[in-house]
Structures are given as structure tokens and as C-alpha cells.
Design a protein around this motif. Structure first.
Motif, PDB file in Angstrom:
ATOM      1  N   PRO A   3       6.827   1.059   4.490  1.00 49.42           N
ATOM      2  CA  PRO A   3       7.103   2.012   3.417  1.00 49.42           C
ATOM      3  C   PRO A   3       6.447   1.559   2.121  1.00 49.42           C
ATOM      4  N   GLN A   4       6.105   2.522   1.299  1.00 50.00           N
ATOM      5  CA  GLN A   4       5.461   2.250   0.022  1.00 50.00           C
ATOM      6  C   GLN A   4       6.435   2.557  -1.115  1.00 50.00           C
ATOM      7  N   PRO A   5       6.376   1.812  -2.215  1.00 53.12           N
ATOM      8  CA  PRO A   5       7.233   2.128  -3.356  1.00 53.12           C
ATOM      9  C   PRO A   5       6.846   3.476  -3.951  1.00 53.12           C
ATOM     10  N   THR A   6       7.839   4.279  -4.280  1.00 51.50           N
ATOM     11  CA  THR A   6       7.567   5.632  -4.794  1.00 51.50           C
ATOM     12  C   THR A   6       8.164   5.871  -6.171  1.00 51.50           C
ATOM     13  N   GLY A   7       8.928   4.939  -6.687  1.00 53.35           N
ATOM     14  CA  GLY A   7       9.610   5.148  -7.959  1.00 53.35           C
ATOM     15  C   GLY A   7       8.680   5.036  -9.156  1.00 53.35           C
ATOM     16  N   ALA A 125      16.494  -2.410  -8.436  1.00 51.85           N
ATOM     17  CA  ALA A 125      16.966  -1.046  -8.176  1.00 51.85           C
ATOM     18  C   ALA A 125      15.879  -0.215  -7.490  1.00 51.85           C
ATOM     19  N   GLY A 126      14.621  -0.484  -7.776  1.00 52.01           N
ATOM     20  CA  GLY A 126      13.523   0.282  -7.182  1.00 52.01           C
ATOM     21  C   GLY A 126      13.491   0.196  -5.668  1.00 52.01           C
ATOM     22  N   PRO A 127      13.395  -1.014  -5.105  1.00 54.97           N
ATOM     23  CA  PRO A 127      13.399  -1.109  -3.643  1.00 54.97           C
ATOM     24  C   PRO A 127      14.671  -0.537  -3.022  1.00 54.97           C
ATOM     25  N   ARG A 128      15.825  -0.751  -3.665  1.00 54.78           N
ATOM     26  CA  ARG A 128      17.079  -0.227  -3.106  1.00 54.78           C
ATOM     27  C   ARG A 128      17.044   1.284  -3.023  1.00 54.78           C
ATOM     28  N   TRP A 129      16.569   1.964  -4.079  1.00 49.37           N
ATOM     29  CA  TRP A 129      16.576   3.436  -4.046  1.00 49.37           C
ATOM     30  C   TRP A 129      15.485   4.004  -3.150  1.00 49.37           C
ATOM     31  N   ASP A 130      14.355   3.313  -3.019  1.00 46.80           N
ATOM     32  CA  ASP A 130      13.385   3.737  -2.006  1.00 46.80           C
ATOM     33  C   ASP A 130      14.035   3.648  -0.624  1.00 46.80           C
ATOM     34  N   TYR A 131      14.748   2.568  -0.367  1.00 52.39           N
ATOM     35  CA  TYR A 131      15.439   2.373   0.908  1.00 52.39           C
ATOM     36  C   TYR A 131      16.495   3.447   1.129  1.00 52.39           C
ATOM     37  N   TYR A 132      17.360   3.688   0.130  1.00 53.30           N
ATOM     38  CA  TYR A 132      18.410   4.691   0.284  1.00 53.30           C
ATOM     39  C   TYR A 132      17.817   6.071   0.565  1.00 53.30           C
ATOM     40  N   LEU A 133      16.785   6.449  -0.188  1.00 56.15           N
ATOM     41  CA  LEU A 133      16.224   7.793  -0.003  1.00 56.15           C
ATOM     42  C   LEU A 133      15.465   7.920   1.313  1.00 56.15           C
ATOM     43  N   ASP A 134      14.861   6.846   1.780  1.00 55.52           N
ATOM     44  CA  ASP A 134      14.249   6.901   3.108  1.00 55.52           C
ATOM     45  C   ASP A 134      15.328   6.994   4.188  1.00 55.52           C
ATOM     46  N   PRO A 146      15.738   3.209   8.401  1.00 55.41           N
ATOM     47  CA  PRO A 146      14.798   2.105   8.207  1.00 55.41           C
ATOM     48  C   PRO A 146      15.535   0.783   8.036  1.00 55.41           C
ATOM     49  N   GLU A 147      14.810  -0.301   8.186  1.00 58.22           N
ATOM     50  CA  GLU A 147      15.359  -1.644   8.013  1.00 58.22           C
ATOM     51  C   GLU A 147      15.135  -2.110   6.579  1.00 58.22           C
ATOM     52  N   TRP A 148      16.169  -2.685   5.980  1.00 54.78           N
ATOM     53  CA  TRP A 148      16.091  -3.162   4.594  1.00 54.78           C
ATOM     54  C   TRP A 148      14.966  -4.182   4.404  1.00 54.78           C
ATOM     55  N   SER A 149      14.688  -4.992   5.409  1.00 55.15           N
ATOM     56  CA  SER A 149      13.682  -6.051   5.282  1.00 55.15           C
ATOM     57  C   SER A 149      12.290  -5.507   4.940  1.00 55.15           C
ATOM     58  N   SER A 150      12.053  -4.222   5.181  1.00 60.04           N
ATOM     59  CA  SER A 150      10.761  -3.612   4.839  1.00 60.04           C
ATOM     60  C   SER A 150      10.705  -3.165   3.384  1.00 60.04           C
ATOM     61  N   PRO A 153      11.959  -7.397  -0.248  1.00 61.51           N
ATOM     62  CA  PRO A 153      10.947  -8.411  -0.530  1.00 61.51           C
ATOM     63  C   PRO A 153       9.553  -7.827  -0.731  1.00 61.51           C
ATOM     64  N   VAL A 154       9.249  -6.779  -0.004  1.00 54.20           N
ATOM     65  CA  VAL A 154       7.901  -6.210  -0.024  1.00 54.20           C
ATOM     66  C   VAL A 154       7.619  -5.435  -1.314  1.00 54.20           C
ATOM     67  N   MET A 155       8.612  -4.722  -1.826  1.00 58.35           N
ATOM     68  CA  MET A 155       8.410  -3.832  -2.972  1.00 58.35           C
ATOM     69  C   MET A 155       8.750  -4.459  -4.324  1.00 58.35           C
ATOM     70  N   MET A 156       9.402  -5.594  -4.332  1.00 53.00           N
ATOM     71  CA  MET A 156       9.910  -6.147  -5.582  1.00 53.00           C
ATOM     72  C   MET A 156       8.808  -6.375  -6.616  1.00 53.00           C
ATOM     73  N   ASP A 157       7.668  -6.897  -6.209  1.00 51.24           N
ATOM     74  CA  ASP A 157       6.597  -7.160  -7.178  1.00 51.24           C
ATOM     75  C   ASP A 157       6.131  -5.880  -7.861  1.00 51.24           C
ATOM     76  N   HIS A 158       6.044  -4.794  -7.106  1.00 49.55           N
ATOM     77  CA  HIS A 158       5.625  -3.513  -7.682  1.00 49.55           C
ATOM     78  C   HIS A 158       6.584  -3.092  -8.803  1.00 49.55           C
ATOM     79  N   TYR A 159       7.881  -3.140  -8.519  1.00 51.08           N
ATOM     80  CA  TYR A 159       8.862  -2.697  -9.509  1.00 51.08           C
ATOM     81  C   TYR A 159       8.983  -3.674 -10.679  1.00 51.08           C
TER      82      TYR A 159
END
Length: 182
Positions: A3-7, A125-134, A146-150, A153-159
């Protein structure tokens, strides 16, 4: 596929919001039930008790795990099936949230916003809400969650980068405003 960050971060009169969108091939009334009916909400985020019509609800975000605690929710606006504005959490530490739904040509767009109390402390909050909405998309489409592990850790740098950039811009704006008054 990961998944890609969308926020995105949006400045509003009352603060900075993390804002994310998802689109559904479904009528607005159907998508609204994923926010307004506890069994549907439980499929992707959590469960609630109480009545939105009274403005007082309790929410337990089971997407964070089965041991999640109940949180106070104050519903400030509910205009079904288009808008929901609420504060979630205990007074003094609550999060302002909004959900806006729009429908056009048989598709419903969900826009979720969460006000950040601190750009330096709430990038997670960014990775969490991408996860919740997915999870919402998966629940609606009857697919596995989806699995939280995706996400975390993966999206944190973006946010974190988005938050640092906006924090720098806000500091620059504030310094300019102070210099203009001097």
C-alpha cells in the motif's frame, strides 16, 4: 503490492488536518452505513454504543486490537449520509475528526480528516488512517483485511516528512508575520 501513503496535510482555521480519501462503486447510503451502524463499523474500525442523535457515543477501536479501550465520542454534527464531525477521546486529549461523503455517477467518495495536535509528535496518524481506510475498502469489497505490518513501518518516513515540511512552513510564516508587525 505494498500500500502507498495517501494522506495529505491541510491547514484549516482550527488547525492542521491529516486528510485521506477513498472511492467506492456504491451509493452514498450504502457507504454511510459503514460509519453509522455499529456492526458495519466493527468490520473495519471498531464498535460503538450510544446514540449519535444525543451527541454522546462510546467507541472502541478494535482495529487496534481486541484490548482497545472505550473512548468518549462527542458528535458535533451529523448530517446523514453526508457529514459527520466528532471529537474522539477524553476531554483535553481528544481528536477532532470529520467524515464527508459525496456521490457522483454511481461512485461515493469518502474524505476523512483528523486534526493533529502536534506536527512533531503525530506523524504516526498517517499510516494508521491509511490502514483503517484500506480496512474499510476491504470490508466493503468483502476482501481480507490488510496487515498492519505493511503500513506503520513502511509509511512513517513519508508522513514524518510531510509534517516536517509543514512545520517548517508554519514557522517561516509565523516569523514573517512577527517581522511584519515589528
Amino acid at each position: 503490492m505494498m500500500p502507498q501513503p495517501t494522506g495529505r496535510l491541510v491547514r484549516k482555521d482550527d488547525g492542521v488536518y491529516l486528510v485521506l480519501d477513498r472511492m467506492f462503486r456504491a451509493p452514498i447510503e450504502e457507504v454511510w452505513t459503514y460509519f453509522s451502524r455499529s456492526p458495519r463499523l466493527a468490520e473495519w474500525l471498531g464498535e460503538y454504543t450510544g446514540s449519535g442523535s444525543t451527541g454522546a457515543v462510546k467507541l472502541r477501536m478494535t482495529a487496534d486490537g481486541d484490548d482497545a479501550e472505550w473512548q468518549d465520542v462527542t458528535v458535533m454534527e451529523c448530517a446523514a449520509p453526508h457529514r459527520l464531525h466528532a471529537d474522539i477521546g477524553a476531554a483535553g486529549s481528544s481528536h477532532r475528526m470529520f467524515v464527508h461523503l459525496t456521490e457522483a455517477t454511481g461512485r461515493t467518495t469518502v474524505t476523512v480528516g483528523r486534526r493533529l495536535r502536534s506536527l512533531t509528535e503525530e506523524a504516526d496518524a498517517g499510516p494508521r488512517w491509511d490502514y483503517y481506510l484500506d480496512r474499510l475498502v476491504a470490508a466493503h469489497d468483502h476482501k481480507p483485511a490488510p496487515e498492519w505490518s505493511s503500513y506503520g513501518p513502511v509509511m512513517m518516513d513519508h508522513y514524518k516528512s510531510l509534517c516536517r515540511e509543514l512545520d517548517r512552513d508554519l514557522r517561516t510564516d509565523a516569523a514573517a508575520a512577527r517581522a511584519g508587525r515589528a
